[in-house]
Design an enzyme around this catalytic site. Sequence first.
Site, mmCIF file in Angstrom:
data_model
loop_
_atom_site.group_PDB
_atom_site.id
_atom_site.type_symbol
_atom_site.label_atom_id
_atom_site.label_comp_id
_atom_site.label_asym_id
_atom_site.label_seq_id
_atom_site.Cartn_x
_atom_site.Cartn_y
_atom_site.Cartn_z
ATOM 1 N N CYS A 40 -2.584 8.820 3.387
ATOM 2 C CA CYS A 40 -2.311 8.231 2.066
ATOM 3 C C CYS A 40 -3.483 8.461 1.124
ATOM 4 O O CYS A 40 -3.318 8.458 -0.088
ATOM 5 C CB CYS A 40 -2.047 6.741 2.210
ATOM 6 N N GLU A 100 0.891 -1.166 0.000
ATOM 7 C CA GLU A 100 0.000 0.000 0.000
ATOM 8 C C GLU A 100 0.917 1.200 0.000
ATOM 9 O O GLU A 100 1.614 1.435 0.977
ATOM 10 C CB GLU A 100 -0.859 0.024 1.271
HETATM 11 P P1 NAP Z 1 8.535 5.066 4.136
HETATM 12 O O1 NAP Z 1 9.667 5.961 4.390
HETATM 13 O O2 NAP Z 1 8.463 4.370 2.833
HETATM 14 O O3 NAP Z 1 8.576 3.991 5.327
HETATM 15 C C1 NAP Z 1 7.580 3.038 5.449
HETATM 16 C C2 NAP Z 1 8.055 1.929 6.361
HETATM 17 O O4 NAP Z 1 9.118 1.233 5.737
HETATM 18 C C3 NAP Z 1 8.607 2.417 7.692
HETATM 19 O O5 NAP Z 1 8.228 1.520 8.701
HETATM 20 C C4 NAP Z 1 10.116 2.370 7.462
HETATM 21 O O6 NAP Z 1 10.822 2.235 8.653
HETATM 22 C C5 NAP Z 1 10.203 1.126 6.635
HETATM 23 N N1 NAP Z 1 11.430 0.996 5.887
HETATM 24 C C6 NAP Z 1 12.099 1.949 5.203
HETATM 25 N N2 NAP Z 1 13.186 1.410 4.614
HETATM 26 C C7 NAP Z 1 13.203 0.110 4.952
HETATM 27 C C8 NAP Z 1 14.085 -0.984 4.680
HETATM 28 N N3 NAP Z 1 15.147 -0.832 3.916
HETATM 29 N N4 NAP Z 1 13.790 -2.185 5.198
HETATM 30 C C9 NAP Z 1 12.692 -2.376 5.960
HETATM 31 N N5 NAP Z 1 11.830 -1.373 6.265
HETATM 32 C C10 NAP Z 1 12.082 -0.156 5.761
HETATM 33 O O7 NAP Z 1 7.147 5.787 4.338
HETATM 34 P P2 NAP Z 1 6.692 6.739 5.549
HETATM 35 O O8 NAP Z 1 7.474 8.005 5.440
HETATM 36 O O9 NAP Z 1 6.705 6.019 6.843
HETATM 37 O O10 NAP Z 1 5.179 7.011 5.195
HETATM 38 C C11 NAP Z 1 4.747 7.985 4.291
HETATM 39 C C12 NAP Z 1 4.384 7.373 2.973
HETATM 40 O O11 NAP Z 1 3.533 6.273 3.161
HETATM 41 C C13 NAP Z 1 3.618 8.335 2.093
HETATM 42 O O12 NAP Z 1 4.178 8.298 0.819
HETATM 43 C C14 NAP Z 1 2.210 7.802 2.085
HETATM 44 O O13 NAP Z 1 1.498 8.067 0.923
HETATM 45 C C15 NAP Z 1 2.420 6.347 2.283
HETATM 46 N N6 NAP Z 1 1.267 5.732 2.935
HETATM 47 C C16 NAP Z 1 0.495 4.879 2.222
HETATM 48 C C17 NAP Z 1 -0.596 4.282 2.824
HETATM 49 C C18 NAP Z 1 -1.481 3.325 2.081
HETATM 50 O O14 NAP Z 1 -2.318 2.671 2.699
HETATM 51 N N7 NAP Z 1 -1.353 3.211 0.787
HETATM 52 C C19 NAP Z 1 -0.886 4.560 4.154
HETATM 53 C C20 NAP Z 1 -0.096 5.442 4.847
HETATM 54 C C21 NAP Z 1 0.998 6.017 4.226
HETATM 55 P P3 NAP Z 1 11.637 3.463 9.298
HETATM 56 O O15 NAP Z 1 10.635 4.483 9.675
HETATM 57 O O16 NAP Z 1 12.298 2.858 10.462
HETATM 58 O O17 NAP Z 1 12.568 3.956 8.250
#
Ligand code: NAP
Length: 677
Positions: free
Chosen positions: A297, A258
């Site tokens: 999101c 997602e």
């Molecule tokens: P993100 O930076 O992509 O991180 C998402 C998750 O992935 C976090 O738990 C992060 O952990 C983890 N992660 C990052 N790199 C990783 C790796 N190499 N290995 C394992 N895990 C890793 O996104 P975010 O900043 O938290 O959230 C914002 C984004 O999420 C926005 O773009 C939004 O649109 C999207 N979003 C989508 C939905 C949906 O349902 N489609 C819902 C909510 C948000 P760390 O924080 O520890 O780096």
Amino acid sequence: MALIDVQSFAHGDWIAPSSSARIVASAIDGSSIARSGHDALNYQDMIDYAKFTGGPALRAMTFHDRARLIKALALHLREHRDHLYELSYQTGATLSDSKIDIDGGIGTLLVFASKGRREMPDETIYLDGDVEALSRNGTFLGQHVCTSLQGVAVHINAYNFPVWGMLEKLGPCLLAGVPAIVKPATSTGYVAEAAFKVLLNSGLLPEGAIQLISGGTGDLLDRLGSQDVVSFTGSASTASALRSQPNILNNAVRFVAEQDSLNASILGPDAIPGTPEFDLFVSESVRELTAKAGQKCTAIRRIMAPKTQVPALVNALTQALDKIVIGHPANENTTMGALVSNAQKHDVLEKINTLSAECERVYGDPDHFSVQGADSEKGAFLPPTILHCDNPRSAQSVHAIEAFGPVSTVMPYEDIEDAIELLNKADGSLVASVITHDTDVARDVVLGAACYHGRLYFNDRTSMKESTGHGSPLPHMVHGGPGRAGGGEEMGGVRGVMHYMQRTAIQGSPDVLTKLGNQWVPGSSTTSDETHPFKKTYHDLDIGESIQTDFRTITLDDVEHFANFTGDTFYAHMDEAAAAANPFFPGRVAHGYLLLSFAAGLFVEPAPGPVLANTGLNNLAFQKPVVPGDKIRVQLVVRRKTPRTSEYGEVRWHVAITNQDDESVASYELLTMNHYT
Ligand code: NAP
């Protein structure tokens, strides 16, 4: 506030952050509030603990047991939510933002609990669809079944909804009987950890059912196999990096994503100023822009309006946004809090800068806005920002760049076909909405755009009071979207549970299918004894237990009496010549409802007993006409039993009415409520 040590819970132990832990800052003033991260968890031990301790314990429970567990967890969490609200202020969330996160998460668990009880069996095997007839005589049949995966689910969550994000995945996962390792985003992981502790300390969960990683996942994903699932929520770039890891690809590890999306909302061509739809559009747009400071999101990133309505719309949005109070999230009069961090704020400002090459800013100045009760320099505050893109057909960035904050771009469209093209330019989104009172417009959008979007939300004067909001994913409905949105699908009721189960096509005899579904399949063995099944309690009835009644002859008098008594004097029952002219009938025939009534008269046991009520009848089919002089008899078989309350359960009976030549004339499923004892 003392620094929170955000712990992990791995293979049954709480593990404190190590010296390499990351400092997490408050969204309100940038001060350090938590430490999160660890040098190394033993990921293989975590997988084994889930697989060999949590999995077997969960799989030993039925869907109903797990549904009851999920309900109890939700109610327990509800008792402890005040502490979670308090912590959440530090993430920049207002109380109403936190309610979306915390109460929304609890509500999601409750829906899964209820769906598990109502739509799934009190069994460990889920039957998917109906029995397929694969042979002429019905001795070889097919049935799709779903069984729990025997691995672990790794839930990687985004920062914006630390509680809902965890619970919307845990609900279907636990209902499926699969243990989970939860990895929240680090910037709000202290809230997720607090909620996780409440769940774990409830003592309700079997050992090994859930674990928590506060920090990085190390080589966890390299250790997963075919029975494991990764369910990821976050940005498209992280999703792409994780799903393309060799081990995920080589072992075909299920990967549900997602991710971000450029969701849009269309002001319908009919929704001109002065209509309820115009006002509704403005209020939905403002809510999506400001709730969670736009960090949703599903938030509306692209606002599309008929070209002639753009000035009026910008004017109305301006007036509504002027009333927004940006401030300390804990202040009662604050209507928009802060972004999660200053890093996020700078990321959004950069994205606005990029978008500005193709747009002009019409509302919101990051250098001049007031913040109530907090320091706008130290905290991650931004004003709601509206951009205007005059030429959205040739513009690229507005359909590609997600500024994950309080930012939307207004763009004009010529007609609804043009709006649909613009809608689809983002190449897949989680949700698009259309505010229109014109059902033709709604149908055009579904035909032209549904395949690009996970959810389409229509709203108008009829539905606006009860509608749930453009930005609210609901546990009953699928959440996810094609292309840019990740190609995943979560929730959607029982559909979401299936992400953690394997569908298998079973082929075999009727007895095999009856045994594995614990649901009688026509053609399989039946049993009977001296006692009428209506005299038996719920618990004493066996699947396949049956009764065969005596024959009853249907007379012309019966047909006429029934016709005059009920008023159903349809010609097929009353007029020989007219009935014979009908291609379905040889002449006058008995009413189908007469057959049902006589069937009840044949099989019923009149004295008070364990059968409390007849609550319904499903799948009624009249297969052959019955003419005066024919005889009918009835076979009743216990097909399926489902507990309903603490006192009684539902029994579904297969009912077959046959004639003197043993031909089927009608069949249906009868539902009764029976006392347990
Ligand atoms: P993100 O930076 O992509 O991180 C998402 C998750 O992935 C976090 O738990 C992060 O952990 C983890 N992660 C990052 N790199 C990783 C790796 N190499 N290995 C394992 N895990 C890793 O996104 P975010 O900043 O938290 O959230 C914002 C984004 O999420 C926005 O773009 C939004 O649109 C999207 N979003 C989508 C939905 C949906 O349902 N489609 C819902 C909510 C948000 P760390 O924080 O520890 O780096």
